[in-house]
Each structure stands twice: as C-alpha cells, then as structure tokens.
Design a protein around this motif. Structure first.
Motif, mmCIF file in Angstrom:
data_model
loop_
_atom_site.group_PDB
_atom_site.id
_atom_site.type_symbol
_atom_site.label_atom_id
_atom_site.label_comp_id
_atom_site.label_asym_id
_atom_site.label_seq_id
_atom_site.Cartn_x
_atom_site.Cartn_y
_atom_site.Cartn_z
ATOM 1 N N GLY A 83 0.829 -1.200 0.000
ATOM 2 C CA GLY A 83 0.000 0.000 0.000
ATOM 3 C C GLY A 83 0.863 1.250 0.000
ATOM 4 O O GLY A 83 2.082 1.187 0.178
ATOM 5 N N THR A 119 -4.993 -2.936 1.880
ATOM 6 C CA THR A 119 -6.397 -2.545 1.936
ATOM 7 C C THR A 119 -6.953 -2.459 0.516
ATOM 8 O O THR A 119 -6.203 -2.252 -0.442
ATOM 9 N N GLU A 120 -8.252 -2.625 0.389
ATOM 10 C CA GLU A 120 -8.875 -2.638 -0.936
ATOM 11 C C GLU A 120 -8.604 -1.365 -1.728
ATOM 12 O O GLU A 120 -8.505 -1.401 -2.943
ATOM 13 N N ASP A 121 -8.477 -0.232 -1.029
ATOM 14 C CA ASP A 121 -8.217 1.029 -1.733
ATOM 15 C C ASP A 121 -6.732 1.247 -2.039
ATOM 16 O O ASP A 121 -6.362 2.248 -2.641
ATOM 17 N N MET A 123 -4.381 1.949 -0.017
ATOM 18 C CA MET A 123 -3.765 2.980 0.816
ATOM 19 C C MET A 123 -2.826 2.427 1.889
ATOM 20 O O MET A 123 -1.848 3.072 2.240
#
Length: 164
Positions: A83, A119-121, A123
């Motif tokens: 991330g 994380t899915e985003d 970040m």
C-alpha cells in the motif's frame, strides 16, 4: 483473521520490462547476479510477482525455484504489492510479550485487512515484522516510517486516523 483477499493480476507498466531486461543484461555475467537483479526488479515493480521472477530466471539462466528461493529467503523482497502507507507491527520477543498481538489485531480491525495484505483502496499494507531494534519502547508500530512505542491497543485507531 484468515486471508480472503484476492491478489490483483500483475500488469507491467510501460517501460518496466525493458528496465528489468537492462538490469539482467548489466549483471548477467557477474557472480551472484541474482541479488542485484532482484533488488532492481523490486525497485522497478515494487514487488516480485511470479511473472517477474520468471523473467529473471530465464534472463539469468536459472530455474524459477532458485529465484523463488532467494526471494522467499530475504526479508527485503516481497511477493505482493504494498500500500501507499506501510504499517509494521513489531512481533519481536520484547514487543510480543508486551502485547504486540493485541496491537496487530487492532490494526487489522481498523484497516479491514490482515497482516501481509493491502487494503482494498491500496492505501495501507500491514506486516507483522521481526524485531525492529526498539525493544525499550515495546510494543512498537511503524506507520509510514514514523515509530510509535509503548503502545496500548486503544491508541491504535487514533494513530492510524492521522494517515487516512
């Protein structure tokens, strides 16, 4: 928390494979060429997925299992994308006995992913690390290069909020 995340498919950006091939060419005839080539590959791609390991193996005349053996042995290499903000929770002995497991659980709950995941985003990524050498501050967490010590689980959410 068992891993349920799917690792995104690898896609090289324009120019990345050419840079890797240049690195292979520069080191090909040197003893121990795999290490500097893999270090450059990690710098180019950010991680070493199977597709990159295959390129290195073929380019250096090695087997994929030899390359994977190097990649999986050294902590500097990672098989998965990271991330934008790295969260490391020290699990060395001093940190572990002072509650690092609870700190890690709180980080995983707050960010919604497990250690070793992103994380899915995209970040944050979380890692449970070996000793980071700050035993006097146990338990310790490093977020984006910033060290937080003498932690209690209730502090984790507030610390992570600063990076969101």
């Amino acid at each position: 928390m068992p891993s349920t995340k799917k690792i995104p498919a690898f896609t090289a950006l324009p120019g990345q494979l050419e840079r890797l091939k240049d690195a292979i060419e520069r080191y090909r005839d040197q003893p121990g060429a795999a290490m500097p080539v893999l270090q450059e590959a990690q710098n180019i791609f950010g991680y070493l997925p199977e597709e990159v390991q295959i390129e290195v193996a073929e380019g250096l005349g090695m087997s994929l299992s030899e390359v994977y053996g190097i990649v999986s042995f050294y902590a500097q290499f990672t098989l998965y994308p990271k991330g934008k903000t790295q969260v490391d929770v020290c699990m060395g002995t001093a940190c572990y006995v002072k509650g690092a497991g609870e700190i890690l659980e709180r980080v995983e709950r707050k960010l919604g992913c497990a250690a070793g995941e992103v994380t899915e985003d995209g970040m944050f990524s979380i890692d449970a690390t070996r000793c980071i050498g700050a035993c006097g501050l146990a338990p310790v967490m490093v977020v984006g290069g910033d060290v937080y010590g003498l932690l209690v689980p209730d502090e984790v959410d507030g610390i992570l909020e600063k990076y969101m």
